[in-house]
Every structure is written in structure tokens, then in C-alpha cells.
Design an enzyme around this catalytic site. Structure first.
Site, short mmCIF file in Angstrom:
data_model
loop_
_atom_site.label_atom_id
_atom_site.label_comp_id
_atom_site.label_asym_id
_atom_site.label_seq_id
_atom_site.Cartn_x
_atom_site.Cartn_y
_atom_site.Cartn_z
CD GLU A 1 27.91 -0.71 1.23
OE1 GLU A 1 28.58 0.34 1.29
OE2 GLU A 1 26.70 -0.71 1.03
CD GLU B 1 24.18 -0.58 4.31
OE1 GLU B 1 24.02 0.18 3.34
OE2 GLU B 1 25.23 -0.63 4.97
#
Length: 633
Positions: free
Chosen positions: A182, A262
Site C-alpha cells: 500500500e 485484501e
């Protein structure tokens, strides 16, 4: 058999070897928008599990339950700080044996999506980065800062050679490897850093392995988190519109497989906030919608586990938000590894798209309520400084950070003396954000109260010139996500008395865990001088198991906040006053059968008058916060 027939068979065999499918491969197909495994179209349904949050004796049980849920893969983070506690000192033994964990996944027939960082977030202490990086105070983490890259380079040269033989192409079960994590959510947006990582991963893992990134679905996240040569995947939960979310992935990857790396089955808990939960029906529906589109999905988390010891991280959202010890995550497998209603809802969805393994789901692990265990006070923390800091204090005119004295976790005591008589109450104060993260204040060994980061930063005190002022500083976990600054611990600035800075400090780095692992305090006599019950103090007790060592949950009736060890194993922080978590998970594997189990509690603020712990056969995560507690959060 005649020779001509044999010759024909040999020829057929030769022909067969020429036409055999390609060697083991796992690749992207940009024509048909899918993965190809050994040349055939492939989609994975995966779940996240963190070996660092699960005791090693439970690894097989959790992985088997994941396999029996219908998952074809597991997604695994590697926390750098779990394996390199000091520069150049590596630990891959016992619970940290990542190779044994990976071998177990292969044995059980699961593929692996590996996320080796170097930064992982994961709500883990400092996002997996070692605190010793902050020994260089001006280091720019997650950037092309040469000091940071040098440390990353050393680590990758130790870690990735362990991974290479386990890649799918080399006969292993690791199908893909994520680079960073991320990164688009981080302020630095340093493409040079991502390019450096891409080069390192390629050099150490080879050109065949599939490398990817994961980011949120916002344009700004994908702009800074993606790089040519790394396949861009996204993450989002059941509240997102699936079509819109995958539309965001398509803007950066017009072709190739749709991937949610995710998909959130639940959420984490913060101390002082309500317990998070996500409905099974919503999670199952979102999963079905994605699978219907042919997407590959990893569920984060499938099994959350526990932030033992000091490993829980913290978020920064306008203020410092430390994460609870439990990382149950409201996941399909509970913190203790038990199948939930959510797991069966997910399994039903999976069965619509691929056959489930034959056989029953392994049952919940047995739990035992060992009941009430009475504890005795062993000593006030201030009375055992010789044990906790055998090397003695460091002298400094002004306070210094944990990092400056090379203490990563736990506690440091700061001591000075009142410079003059304070007959009328004076204000002992700290500048905003300088108590990281909690400071327990004692004057002449009497507990005065607590200073807190983003909370109460002043106390009123009285005393005489020369009186000893002690402030015990607690690190509640370094920020793992959301801040643009390094999260130093301890007293970051001067304490002052009515605005006059206090100086001439003695600073004691406390090695509490070392002492406890060496058998203290059970081998020592209690300190009779330890009177009163407020302020930091150690309590001890023992209990025996009735011939079995089953998992259990410990409740802290009337206790305030502290740390628990059983048989030298650090089970983590308890804080029932702040909540929502009321019990700590105790894995049966840390308990003894046939001899006493030693309990050690460090209570930081105040124990109940008749202290005891209560061992239950189920957890209590959720507590309605009292208005007074809610007001302080």
C-alpha cells in the site's frame, strides 16, 4: 514383445516428452485476463494468516482449517522486525521459523502469496520495520534514503535466498510475491525506492516470479503505489461497489486478472473504541459478487490471531490509536482458531465455484475454564530496579528517547529530583505529543497519576527539594499506518514544573522480559517494604492444570492496565478499563501439565484490593464503554 514394438513404444515416449506441457509456471495472461498456472487458466481463492500471531504448535490446525474451507492459497506477511531484532542479528527459530511454516503450507496442499515487505503495515509494531532504523533519527523510512536502503538490502539478502527455492517455478508453492505494501498511501511517493525494490527482488528471486503491488482504490493511492513491471492489484471490503472498485484496477491495469488482495472479512479493534464486527451475510455476498466476475480474491484476515508481547501496532487518524492485543478481526477463524458462522457462509459461497475438499471441518480446539487464581503482590517496580536494570542508569541533562538508548519495546524509567520546595501544588507538564505513549508518575515512590500522548499532559504535585520524581514510560506500539513521521518512543521533550524545565535525569532501560525469562520473580523473595497498591507493581501466582493443557482466556476483574506473562511467555497488554477487549487469549501450548504454571503480572496503575485472575473458556471482546472512559478516548 518383439523389437519393432519396443522401438515403436520408445518412439512414442520420445514424442510424448517433446509434447509435454511447459515446466511449472505461474504467469499473467493479458489476452484472457487471467492467471495461468502450468499453462492453464487459474484463479485463486485465498485467506490471510500471520504466523507471527499464531503459536507454532497451532500452525497446522489453522492451516488445515483454511484448506478445508475450500481455499486454494494463503497470503503471508513476513515482519522484518520479528526476524532482525538488532542490526545483523537474525532469528528464525521456534515461532519465527518462517521456512517451517512455508513447508507446512506446501505439505497441506496450499499455494502461497508472499508479502515480504520490507514494510507490511498489518497493524504490527512499526509496520514490520525494525525500531533500530530510528537509531539514525533523521532517516526517511520507505524511501530511497541511502541509510534505509542499506538496511533493506542487507535484510533482503538474508531473507529472499530462503524464499527462492520455494517459488512455484522451482518446485515450491509460492505463486506470487508482493513488493512493499500500500505504498500509494504513504506521503513519500518515491518511485526510485519502488524501482530499487523491483531490481532487488528480480536479482534475488529471478525473472520468472510474478511480482505485484497492492493499494486502495483511490486514484492518488494507485498513482504512487504502482510501477511498471509490478502487477497492480487493489484492496477493498464488503461495503465497496465491486464493479467500481475493479474499475479502479482497470484504470492502471487495463488487461490481466482482476485481483482483490485484501477483501476485509472484519476489522481491527483500537483500545477505547467499540469492538468491530462485519456481518457474515455481507462478507459472503461480496465474495460471491467478485468470484462471479472471475476475480482472484484474498480474504484479509481469514485467521487474525494475537498480538503477543509488544507486537501490536497503532494507527494515526488525527490522533494516536493503539491496536488491541487481540487481532481476532471478526475473521472466519476466531482468535483461538475456531470456525465461525462466517467461515461456513464463506465455504458455502466457495462451493458454488469449485469443489470443496472431502471430509469434515476440524472442530474448535478444546477450551478450559481453570477458574480463579489468587495473586500476591511481589514488589513495587521501583523496589526492583536492580533486577530490571542490572547495568544501571544512563545520565543525561535532558530526557532522551527509547531509540537513543537502543531500547525497542516495553518500558524505560526516567528519574530526577525536585529542584525546589513545592508547597503549593505546581503543574508537572509535558508539551503536546511528547509523552510516547504513557507516563506513570511517582513522587517519593507515591503514584501521582498518568500522562498520556494525545490525552492528559499535566498533573498537580507538591513536594520538597530533592524529592525523587520517577516517570515510567510505556511504548504502546509504534505507528504502522497513517503517519508521515517516525514514531519515536519515551519522553521526546522536557518535562517542566510550572514551566521550568526539569534537568539532570537518570534514565533506566528496563529489561523486564529478560528477568522474567530467567525465572524472576518466582525464584525471588517478595519485597515486604512494597506497601500500598497504586502505581506500577508486580504480582505473582501459580495454578495447576487438571492433567490437560487446553486453551483458555484470562479476565482481569478490578485490574486497570498492564502486561501478563505465563511461564515466561509474554501474552500481551491488558486494559479492561479502556476496553473493548476484556480477556487475553492463553494458548494451551504455553501451559505446563504436572507442574505449576507461573503467572507474573505488571500492573501499571492499580490492582484490586484482593487481586485474582479469572480463567474462562470463552473470550470477552466487547464491553459497553462507560461514559467516563468514552470521554477520555
Amino acid at each position: 514383445m518383439g523389437l519393432p514394438a519396443l522401438a515403436l513404444l520408445l518412439a512414442a515416449g520420445l514424442l510424448h516428452t517433446q509434447a509435454s506441457p511447459p515446466a511449472r509456471s505461474f504467469q499473467l495472461d493479458y489476452e484472457d485476463d487471467c492467471f495461468r498456472k502450468d499453462g492453464a487458466p487459474f484463479r485463486y481463492i485465498s485467506g490471510s494468516i500471520h504466523y507471527a500471531r499464531v503459536p507454532r504448535p497451532a500452525w497446522r490446525d489453522r492451516l488445515l482449517k483454511m484448506y478445508m474451507s475450500g481455499l486454494s492459497a494463503v497470503q503471508v506477511y513476513i515482519p522484518w522486525n520479528y526476524h532482525e531484532p538488532l542490526p545483523g542479528v537474525y532469528d528464525f527459530a521456534g515461532d519465527r521459523d518462517v521456512e517451517a511454516f512455508l513447508d507446512l503450507t506446501a505439505e497441506l496442499g496450499l499455494l502461497v502469496i508472499l508479502r515480504p515487505g520490507p514494510y507490511i503495515c498489518a497493524e504490527w509494531e512499526m509496520g514490520g520495520l525494525p525500531a533500530w532504523l530510528l537509531w539514525k533519527p533523521d532517516i526517511v523510512l520507505r524511501s530511497s534514503d541511502p541509510a534505509y536502503l542499506a538496511a533493506v538490502d542487507s535484510w533482503l539478502h538474508v531473507l529472499l535466498p530462503k524464499i527462492k527455492p520455494r517459488l512455484y517455478q522451482h518446485g515450491g508453492n509460492i505463486i506470487s510475491v508482493q513488493v512493499e505494501n500500500e505504498y500509494g498511501s504513504y506521503y513519500a511517493c518515491d518511485y526510485e525506492y519502488l524501482r530499487y525494490l523491483l531490481g532487488s527482488f528480480r536479482a534475488l528471486l529471478g525473472t520468472e516470479v510474478l511480482l505485484f503491488t497492492t493499494d486502495g482504490t483511490q486514484a492518488w493511492e494507485l498513482r504512487c503505489g504502482t510501477l511498471q513491471g509490478l502487477y497492480a492489484t487493489i484492496d477493498f471490503g464488503p461495503d465497496s461497489n465491486v464493479t467500481e472498485a475493479f474499475g479502479a484496477q482497470r484504470r492502471v491495469e487495463p488487461k490481466g486478472p482482476l485481483v482483490n488482495s485484501e477483501y476485509y472479512t472484519g476489522w481491527l479493534d483500537y483500545w477505547g473504541e467499540a469492538h468491530a464486527s462485519t456481518s457474515s451475510a455481507r462478507v459472503a455476498q461480496g465474495l460471491e459478487d467478485m468470484l462471479q466476475l472471475g476475480a482472484s480474491v484474498n480474504m484479509y484476515m481469514f485467521h487474525g490471531g494475537t498480538n503477543f508481547a509488544y507486537w501490536s501496532g497503532a494507527d494515526f487518524k488525527d490522533q494516536y490509536k493503539p491496536v488491541t492485543t487481540s487481532y481476532d478481526y471478526d475473521a472466519p477463524l476466531s482468535e483461538a482458531g475456531d470456525p465461525t458462522e462466517k467461515l461456513f457462509a464463506i465455504r458455502t459461497v466457495i462451493s458454488k465455484f469449485q469443489p470443496l475438499p472431502v471430509g469434515p471441518m476440524p472442530p474448535a480446539t478444546p477450551k478450559y475454564a481453570y477458574g480463579r487464581v489468587v495473586l500476591q503482590k511481589h514488589a513495587n517496580l521501583l523496589d526492583v530496579m536492580d533486577v530490571l536494570c542490572p547495568s544501571g542508569p544512563i545520565q543525561s541533562q535532558f530526557p532522551v528517547t527509547f531509540e537513543a538508548i537502543k531500547q525497542a519495546h516495553g518500558f524505560v524509567l526516567y528519574r530526577t529530583q525536585l529542584p525546589w520546595d513545592v508547597l503549593d501544588p505546581a503543574t508537572l507538564g509535558a508539551p503536546p505529543h511528547s509523552v510516547c505513549d504513557r507516563g506513570y508518575v511517582m513522587l517519593q515512590q507515591e503514584y501521582q497519576g498518568t500522562l498520556e500522548r494525545d490525552g492528559q499532559t499535566t498533573l498537580r504535585v507538591t513536594g520538597r527539594e530533592g524529592d525523587t520524581l520517577d516517570v515510567l514510560l510505556e511504548n504502546m506500539g509504534r505507528i504502522s499506518f497513517g503517519a508521515n513521521i517516525s514514531d519515536f518512543k519515551g519522553l521526546l521533550r522536557n518535562l517542566s514544573l510550572d514551566s521550568s524545565p526539569l534537568s539532570n535525569w537518570l534514565i533506566y532501560p528496563l529489561a523486564i522480559d529478560t528477568a522474567i525469562q530467567q525465572g524472576w520473580p518466582h525464584a525471588a523473595l517478595p519485597k515486604s517494604s512494597s506497601r500500598g497498591r497504586a502505581g506500577p507493581a508486580f504480582y505473582t501466582g501459580t495454578f495447576e492444570t487438571p492433567g490437560i493443557a487446553w486453551d483458555t482466556f484470562v479476565k482481569f476483574p478490578g485490574w486497570t492496565k498492564g502486561q501478563l506473562w505465563i511461564n515466561g511467555f509474554n501474552l500481551g497488554r491488558y486494559w479492561p478499563l479502556r476496553g473493548p477487549q476484556q480477556t487475553l487469549f492463553v494458548p494451551g501450548s504455553v501451559l505446563h501439565v504436572g507442574r505449576p504454571n507461573n503467572i507474573t503480572v505488571l500492573e501499571l496503575e492499580g490492582a484490586p484490593p484482593a487481586p485474582f485472575l479469572l480463567f474462562l473458556d470463552q473470550p470477552l471482546f466487547n464491553r459497553t464503554l462507560s461514559s467516563s472512559t468514552a470521554a477520555t478516548k
